[in-house]
Scaffold this motif. Structure first.
Motif, short mmCIF file in Angstrom:
data_model
loop_
_atom_site.label_atom_id
_atom_site.label_comp_id
_atom_site.label_asym_id
_atom_site.label_seq_id
_atom_site.Cartn_x
_atom_site.Cartn_y
_atom_site.Cartn_z
N LEU A 117 -15.82 55.51 131.55
CA LEU A 117 -16.76 56.25 130.70
C LEU A 117 -16.43 57.74 130.79
O LEU A 117 -16.37 58.30 131.89
N MET A 118 -16.22 58.35 129.66
CA MET A 118 -15.94 59.78 129.65
C MET A 118 -17.14 60.52 129.07
O MET A 118 -17.51 60.30 127.93
N ASP A 119 -17.77 61.35 129.90
CA ASP A 119 -18.81 62.23 129.38
C ASP A 119 -18.11 63.54 129.01
O ASP A 119 -17.86 64.38 129.86
N ILE A 120 -17.77 63.67 127.76
CA ILE A 120 -17.01 64.85 127.32
C ILE A 120 -17.82 66.12 127.51
O ILE A 120 -17.29 67.18 127.77
N ASN A 121 -19.12 65.99 127.35
CA ASN A 121 -19.98 67.16 127.45
C ASN A 121 -19.51 68.23 126.45
O ASN A 121 -19.18 69.35 126.81
N LEU A 122 -19.51 67.81 125.21
CA LEU A 122 -18.95 68.62 124.13
C LEU A 122 -19.47 70.05 124.10
O LEU A 122 -18.73 70.99 123.79
N VAL A 123 -20.72 70.21 124.45
CA VAL A 123 -21.32 71.54 124.42
C VAL A 123 -20.54 72.51 125.31
O VAL A 123 -20.34 73.67 124.97
N SER A 124 -20.05 71.98 126.44
CA SER A 124 -19.33 72.85 127.37
C SER A 124 -17.94 73.23 126.83
O SER A 124 -17.34 74.20 127.29
N LEU A 125 -17.46 72.46 125.86
CA LEU A 125 -16.13 72.78 125.30
C LEU A 125 -16.21 73.90 124.28
O LEU A 125 -15.21 74.50 123.90
N LEU A 126 -17.41 74.14 123.79
CA LEU A 126 -17.54 75.11 122.71
C LEU A 126 -17.29 76.52 123.24
O LEU A 126 -17.61 76.84 124.38
N ASN A 127 -16.75 77.29 122.39
CA ASN A 127 -16.39 78.65 122.73
C ASN A 127 -17.51 79.57 122.27
O ASN A 127 -17.53 80.01 121.14
N ASN A 128 -18.49 79.82 123.15
CA ASN A 128 -19.66 80.62 122.77
C ASN A 128 -20.30 80.11 121.50
O ASN A 128 -20.48 80.85 120.53
N SER A 129 -20.61 78.84 121.47
CA SER A 129 -21.24 78.19 120.33
C SER A 129 -20.34 78.10 119.11
O SER A 129 -20.79 77.74 118.04
N GLU A 130 -19.09 78.47 119.26
CA GLU A 130 -18.18 78.32 118.12
C GLU A 130 -17.31 77.09 118.37
O GLU A 130 -17.47 76.40 119.36
N ASN A 131 -16.38 76.84 117.48
CA ASN A 131 -15.54 75.66 117.62
C ASN A 131 -14.72 75.73 118.90
O ASN A 131 -14.37 76.80 119.38
N PRO A 132 -14.43 74.54 119.49
CA PRO A 132 -13.65 74.54 120.73
C PRO A 132 -12.25 75.08 120.48
O PRO A 132 -11.69 74.91 119.41
N THR A 133 -11.74 75.73 121.49
CA THR A 133 -10.35 76.16 121.45
C THR A 133 -9.65 75.53 122.65
O THR A 133 -10.30 75.00 123.55
N ARG A 134 -8.33 75.61 122.65
CA ARG A 134 -7.56 75.08 123.78
C ARG A 134 -8.07 75.71 125.09
O ARG A 134 -8.27 75.01 126.08
N GLU A 135 -8.33 77.03 125.04
CA GLU A 135 -8.76 77.75 126.24
C GLU A 135 -10.14 77.28 126.70
O GLU A 135 -10.38 77.05 127.88
N SER A 136 -11.07 77.15 125.73
CA SER A 136 -12.42 76.77 126.13
C SER A 136 -12.43 75.35 126.69
O SER A 136 -13.20 75.05 127.61
N ILE A 137 -11.57 74.50 126.17
CA ILE A 137 -11.51 73.12 126.69
C ILE A 137 -10.94 73.15 128.11
O ILE A 137 -11.50 72.52 129.02
N GLN A 138 -9.86 73.91 128.29
CA GLN A 138 -9.25 74.02 129.63
C GLN A 138 -10.27 74.51 130.65
O GLN A 138 -10.39 73.97 131.75
N ARG A 139 -11.03 75.53 130.23
CA ARG A 139 -12.01 76.13 131.13
C ARG A 139 -13.07 75.09 131.52
O ARG A 139 -13.41 74.94 132.69
N ALA A 140 -13.53 74.34 130.53
CA ALA A 140 -14.56 73.35 130.81
C ALA A 140 -14.06 72.28 131.77
O ALA A 140 -14.76 71.87 132.69
N ILE A 141 -12.81 71.85 131.52
CA ILE A 141 -12.27 70.79 132.39
C ILE A 141 -12.08 71.31 133.81
O ILE A 141 -12.46 70.64 134.78
N LEU A 142 -11.54 72.54 133.92
CA LEU A 142 -11.32 73.14 135.23
C LEU A 142 -12.63 73.28 136.00
O LEU A 142 -12.69 73.12 137.21
N ASN A 143 -13.70 73.60 135.28
CA ASN A 143 -14.99 73.78 135.92
C ASN A 143 -15.75 72.47 136.10
O ASN A 143 -16.96 72.48 136.36
N ASN A 144 -15.04 71.36 135.90
CA ASN A 144 -15.65 70.03 136.05
C ASN A 144 -16.88 69.84 135.17
O ASN A 144 -17.84 69.17 135.57
N LYS A 145 -16.85 70.42 134.00
CA LYS A 145 -17.97 70.22 133.08
C LYS A 145 -17.88 68.85 132.42
O LYS A 145 -18.87 68.29 131.98
N THR A 146 -16.66 68.36 132.24
CA THR A 146 -16.48 67.03 131.66
C THR A 146 -16.09 66.08 132.79
O THR A 146 -15.39 66.47 133.71
#
Lengths: 361, 495
Positions: B431-460
């Motif tokens: 089961l993958m909880d993507i936690n899409l909200v954490s991928l967003l870049n300040n409420s904007e569309n996700p970017t490669r960087e914002s996704i990396q940041r979220a994953i590094l911070n164990n948000k997903t």
């Protein structure tokens, strides 16, 4: 005082209630149209109603592949129509309404028939409700025969254009007649006439009277003839004619949507119930009217677009796409149209374009 | 400091209540007949009539169906009936359309007809069985605004079975809409350019023993209250099963049980012309979006290339442009996935590796996320992972909440009452909880960087066997979830 009230009550009562002939027996459904004895002159391209018939037109009419339509109401003796300001009028039992479709100039039928009369659609008011069916004319236009199953008539257009290409004219089956004519008022299915409403009938017609040809308001004419009861002195709704340049684009577009879509797209119609898109002339909720509304399961009908109406952007509006296209599965109305109605689509386009631009996203 | 915390908490209540008031979903209580009055039952004490037709008697047949008396059975002999326009039934009770068998009697339509194949409206106690519907211009069999409908042993298909022309096939195979009391069983749909089997705006639906193959979507349950969906085979479609609610519809889905279905190998390329299914990536077993109260149990999942089950907020389905999410929150919640069989082979190739950001943006986003996730896993010395069997976007709130605060919105957890438990099979369903909200870049569309940041911070978080879906809610997903409440009416034995 009591007497005054009583007199008032009498006056109001007598003048307001039509004889709706509720105890009448059913009319026998006949195979040949002429056997109903509704017409006094029946020739190849001519069909003239007898003296009982009240011909009428609508302000803006349903588009039927450019066919020319002649509408007539036939009432039983000493009965009247009951006026209603919004709904279709209430007709006495035994009423017959006919609508005859003629090919316009420049259109040629390929089924070998010589008459320009395509069909006569008939609504008969039986004691248990309206009966709807079409009659299809013979080679010389001297007789029309009942067609339960409908018919396809191939048509050739002499001068083809973008909007006018050879097509199949479809005479609706009886069940297809019902699909447009039925309402689910109070959750009960019922067949009703569509055109005879105050807002559509409130216009002039050239009647032949004892004084010769006269342009008279249709509703006034019916009232004076003793055929219509309950017509108020003022406040009679009226929709504009599509082609009337003096009227606003919005009112013409809303009139067009009302008569072309409103019979299904209303709160009590099948399309209104399923899709929640309501296109009647007096709908005030912009969301229901389609503004920034995502479609209810339009499926491929949406043409890849997201919203029914995107204000200011007709090319992004599903409503315009579906009323203009002739693509199977997407075109609206679903029945009775094979060609694009250039003039109607143009008004809808202007109307959407004239709306203040907002983003629906 | 304490004062500030209290003030923040109080201030947060304002948007919270605002959201509660403006976003609360309406619960509709539709009325329905208290028994399933089939055509046979309805006609028991009434005069009955059977009219039989051979394939040469088209004109007679069409006249008959347009002048029906109630309690008539239309019997169609073996053969191919060429119907020039549409086969319509309108406003008549107790009608049965009876063919000789789903491979033996064919109603053949043409594009010229420009209409549904068999089209039924306002006809209560209606049964159609044992025939095939071929090449309808629009939907194969559409039934609107009717009660007590049985559809059984029907096949709906189209002759165009490959190439681009397939997108011109009719949209839906079987399309009951606004039907109260519906049985759809032993019916097959092939090559529909939208959903093969669709049940929409219905109340009390039994959908079982059907098969959907080679359609864009196999089976779709939409805005439907009380449904038993079981023993259906959904394979070789673009997507197998979709549960979805249209916005603003007065019938809001609830109480659905989906069980003992086989949902495998749904990897066919998407050939839809338009509509929401055009955005579905190939290889999805089941999509649940803006829906609720679904119990999913004893189903078989395998070899769906993108993922077996995707649980997505309706917001995501509506627009992948996250900065433009609509105000209305389309939650997907109360989903209970338990005792299913997962046999693996899924999640190997998102959208069959044929990523198209413009047409199928969700697949593209999952793909981008998975790429970055995989890179990090490999960097940490782990194996390149497959896509999880169950993907949950983790969206609990909509845009306004995002605008107010990001730190509340991107917390992991399970406020949507998604429960996953006791599944079996050759593999453990991840089961993958993507936690899409954490991928967003300040409420904007996700970017490669914002996704990396979220994953590094164990948000997903990817839950595998060891951590047992993160434990109990509100943190994890290991819980007893929504239990189907049963059907409000029972079927008689003769049905």
């Amino acid at each position: 005082m009591t007497i005054l009230f009583f007199t008032l009550f009498l006056v109001v009562n007598c003048s307001q209630k039509a004889n709706l002939n509720k105890d009448a027996k059913p009319i026998q459904i006949l195979v040949e149209l002429t056997k109903y004895n509704l017409f006094s002159e029946i020739k190849q391209n001519i069909l003239i109603p007898n003296e009982r018939g009240i011909p009428y037109d609508l302000n803006t009419a349903l588009f039927s592949d450019y066919a020319i339509k002649e509408r007539v109401i036939f009432l039983p003796d000493s009965t009247q129509i009951q006026y209603d300001s919004e709904k279709e009028f209430e007709f006495p039992v035994g009423t017959i309404i006919t609508k005859t479709f003629y090919l316009p100039e420049g259109f040629k039928r390929l089924d070998g028939k010589l008459t320009t009369k395509l069909e006569t659609r008939v609504l008969i008011h039986q004691p248990n409700g309206w009966f709807a069916v079409s009659y299809v004319w013979n080679v010389n236009g001297t007789e029309a025969y009942i067609s339960y199953s409908g018919e396809n008539i191939p048509i050739k257009i002499e001068k083809e254009s973008k909007e006018k290409k050879d097509f199949i004219y479809v005479v609706p089956s009886r069940n297809q007649c019902a699909q447009c004519h039925q309402t689910y008022r109070e959750a009960v299915q019922k067949i009703v006439p569509i055109g005879p409403k105050a807002r559509h009938l409130n216009r002039d017609y050239e009647y032949t009277t004892i004084k010769g040809k006269q342009n008279l308001n249709q509703l006034q004419y019916m009232k004076e003839k003793g055929a219509l009861v309950g017509l108020p002195f003022w406040n009679i709704p009226k929709l504009p004619k599509l082609e009337d340049q003096k009227e606003t684009v919005e009112s013409r577009a809303r009139a067009y949507l009302d008569i072309n879509c409103g019979h299904c797209h209303n709160e009590e119609g099948a399309a209104g119930i399923n899709s929640k898109l309501v296109l009647t002339y007096n709908e005030k909720d912009l969301g229901k009217l389609g503004v920034c509304k995502t479609p209810g399961s339009a499926g491929k009908g949406g043409g890849g677009l997201k919203f029914d109406i995107v204000p200011g952007k007709p090319e992004e509006s599903i409503l315009l796409y579906r009323t203009a296209t002739t693509d199977t599965g997407a075109m609206m109305p679903q029945l009775g149209r094979a060609l694009t109605h250039k003039e109607g689509v143009e008004i809808l386009k202007q109307w959407i374009a004239s709306m203040e631009k907002i983003s629906c996203e | 400091m304490k004062k500030i915390t209290v003030a923040v908490i109080i201030l947060l209540f304002v948007p919270y209540f605002y959201i509660q008031v403006t976003r609360s979903e309406k619960v509709t209580n539709p009325t329905y007949p208290n028994q399933f009055l089939t055509a046979d039952e309805y006609c028991k004490e009434k005069p009955k009539k059977t009219l039989s037709f051979r394939e040469s008697q088209i004109a007679e047949l069409l006249t008959a169906i347009n002048s029906l008396e109630e309690c008539t059975t239309i019997q169609l002999a073996q053969g191919t009936f060429n119907i020039p326009n549409s086969f319509t039934i309108n406003n008549i009770k107790g009608i049965t359309i009876q063919g000789a068998g789903k491979k033996l009697t064919t109603l053949k339509f043409s594009r010229q007809g420009n209409s549904n194949g068999v089209d039924v409206e306002a006809s209560h106690s209606f049964t159609i069985r044992d025939l095939r519907i071929l090449d309808s211009a629009k939907n194969g069999l559409e039934i609107r605004l009717s009660h007590n409908v049985i559809i059984e042993n029907i096949e709906v298909t189209w002759s165009v079975q490959s190439g681009e022309e397939m997108s011109n096939n009719g949209a839906y195979g079987v399309y009951p809409v606004n039907v109260t009391n519906l049985i759809l069983r032993n019916t097959d749909s092939y090559f529909a350019s939208d959903a093969g089997l669709y049940v929409g705006q219905c109340v009390n639906a039994w959908v079982y023993g059907n098969k959907a193959e080679f359609n864009v979507m196999g089976l779709e349950i939409e805005n439907t209250i009380n449904a038993l969906v079981y023993e259906n085979t959904l394979t070789n479609n673009t997507g197998g099963f979709l549960a979805y609610d249209l916005n603003k519809n007065t019938i809001v889905s609830r109480n659905v049980k989906v069980f003992r279905n086989k949902i495998y190998n749904n990897n066919n390329p998407n050939f839809a012309k338009s509509g929401i299914v055009k955005t579905v990536s190939a290889g999805v077993g089941m999509v649940l979006t803006s829906t609720r109260e679904i119990e999913i149990t004893e189903n078989y999942f395998a070899n769906n290339n993108t993922t077996d089950i995707a649980i997505l907020s309706g917001l995501v389905a509506v627009s992948s442009d996250f900065s433009s999410w609509p105000m209305k929150n389309w939650r997907t919640y109360k989903i209970y996935i338990h005792k299913n069989i997962f046999d693996g082979g899924s999640g190997t190739s998102i959208d069959n590796g044929n990523i198209n950001e413009k047409e199928r943006p969700l697949g593209a986003l999952i793909n981008l996320f998975h790429e970055i996730w995989s890179e990090q896993q490999v960097q940490n010395g782990k194996e390149k992972p497959k896509v999880a069997n169950i993907i949950y976007d983790g969206v609990e709130y909509g845009k306004t909440m995002l605008a107010f605060t990001t730190w509340l919105g991107d917390k992991q957890g399970n406020f949507n009452e998604i429960c996953v438990k006791e599944n079996t099979g050759k593999i453990f369903p991840t089961l993958m909880d993507i936690n899409l909200v954490s991928l967003l870049n300040n409420s904007e569309n996700p970017t490669r960087e914002s996704i990396q940041r979220a994953i590094l911070n164990n948000k997903t978080v990817l839950y595998t066997n060891e951590n047992n879906y993160g434990g109990e809610p509100p943190k994890g997903f290991a819980c007893d979830g929504y239990k189907f409440k049963g059907m409000p009416i029972q079927l008689g034995e003769s049905i």
